[in-house]
Design a protein around this motif. Structure first.
Motif, short mmCIF file in Angstrom:
data_model
loop_
_atom_site.label_atom_id
_atom_site.label_comp_id
_atom_site.label_asym_id
_atom_site.label_seq_id
_atom_site.Cartn_x
_atom_site.Cartn_y
_atom_site.Cartn_z
N TYR A 39 0.84 -1.25 0.03
CA TYR A 39 0.11 0.18 0.11
C TYR A 39 0.91 1.30 0.04
N GLU A 41 1.69 5.39 0.65
CA GLU A 41 1.26 6.36 1.69
C GLU A 41 1.33 7.68 1.29
N CYS A 89 -0.72 9.28 8.34
CA CYS A 89 -0.70 8.74 7.13
C CYS A 89 -1.87 8.43 6.43
N LYS A 91 -3.44 5.70 4.00
CA LYS A 91 -2.84 4.66 3.39
C LYS A 91 -3.87 4.27 1.91
#
Length: 281
Positions: A39, A41, A89, A91
């Motif tokens: 993933y 970010e 963050c 994601k």
């Protein structure tokens, strides 16, 4: 000890954003080591210094950057978090950065890039100040939801085929070959590889290995497997243990036994909280 707190995005964003998450540092300097999970970010340093990682010896990062994007990462990396630091963050799902920033995903591979170098659009440059101005994290989540809803409103360039291939890799925990993918989707290996490099960043083979090894790292910490390396390897169809060790070391940068040793002091609650971060269903 570092504190982790996840937040869910607006329902209309859930095909683009997996989650938001906040990491809060303690009163001492600590390291946050992460095994790649497939993933990308977007990050915001909200308090004190968080030193961005270097990837594979690359200098494609900036210690001074407090807002930016991390693309696909091929090996374990570390954030150095000063006392009292806060890292927030976003994601993304693997296909999102290509759609959002209108650039080939491979340009973000193994890099933590300042927001200004990823997008010249004023809205992105202003986002850091807007997020930093929020008094509480739920307010920042609402702000980001509104921001991304606007960005994705007239989105173009989506490729459902790429999404379906990624989802199949997720469903099979990375245990899938290029022949299986090309057969399942009735297209050539070359076509899938070209699309993946443009939309995801890595080749399907490399991406599947990332997902498979990430899952292995999760199983090693899962109380159900009791740290049994052979059982974990078998669960992920590694019938040759040397193949498992080679893949694991390539991504995690250490052996499974060393990885387990590093996590001996984690409580079961901490482990379960860690495992809950990832969703490959």
């Amino acid at each position: 000890m570092l504190q982790f707190e996840p937040y869910m995005p607006h329902p209309a964003l859930r095909q683009y954003i997996r989650s938001y998450w906040l990491i809060c540092g303690s009163n001492t300097k600590e390291s946050l080591e992460l095994v790649p999970d497939g993933y990308p970010e977007m990050f915001f340093v909200l308090a004190n210094a968080v030193h961005m990682p270097q990837f594979n010896g690359s200098s494609r990062w900036s210690a001074a950057s407090d807002t930016g994007v991390i693309g696909q990462v091929s090996g374990r990396f570390t954030f150095e978090m000063e006392a009292g630091s806060m890292l927030f963050c976003v994601k993304f799902y693997p296909w999102t950065p290509h759609l959002l920033f209108k650039l080939p995903a491979w340009q973000l591979n193994d890099a933590a890039l300042d927001m200004g170098s990823v997008s010249a659009r004023p809205a992105f440059r202003e986002l850091r100040e807007r997020v930093a101005g929020c008094r509480e994290i739920p307010q920042a989540v609402t702000l980001l939801n509104d921001f991304f809803l606007e960005q994705f409103k007239d989105l173009s360039g989506e490729n459902p085929f790429v999404m379906h291939v990624v989802q199949q890799i997720f469903r099979q925990n990375g245990v899938v070959s290029m022949d299986q993918l090309s057969g399942s989707f009735r297209t050539s290996r070359r076509y899938i590889e070209l699309l993946f490099r443009q939309h995801i960043g890595f080749s399907p083979k490399q991406y599947a290995r990332i997902i498979r090894v990430k899952k292995a790292s999760m199983y090693l910490l899962d109380p159900r497997f009791k740290g049994q390396i052979r059982e974990v390897a078998g669960q992920l169809d590694y019938y040759d243990q040397s193949h498992f060790l080679k893949d694991f070391k390539a991504v995690v940068r250490q052996s499974p036994s060393a990885f387990l040793q590093d996590h001996l002091n984690l409580s079961e609650t901490s482990v379960l909280r860690y495992l809950d971060q990832w969703d490959y269903s």
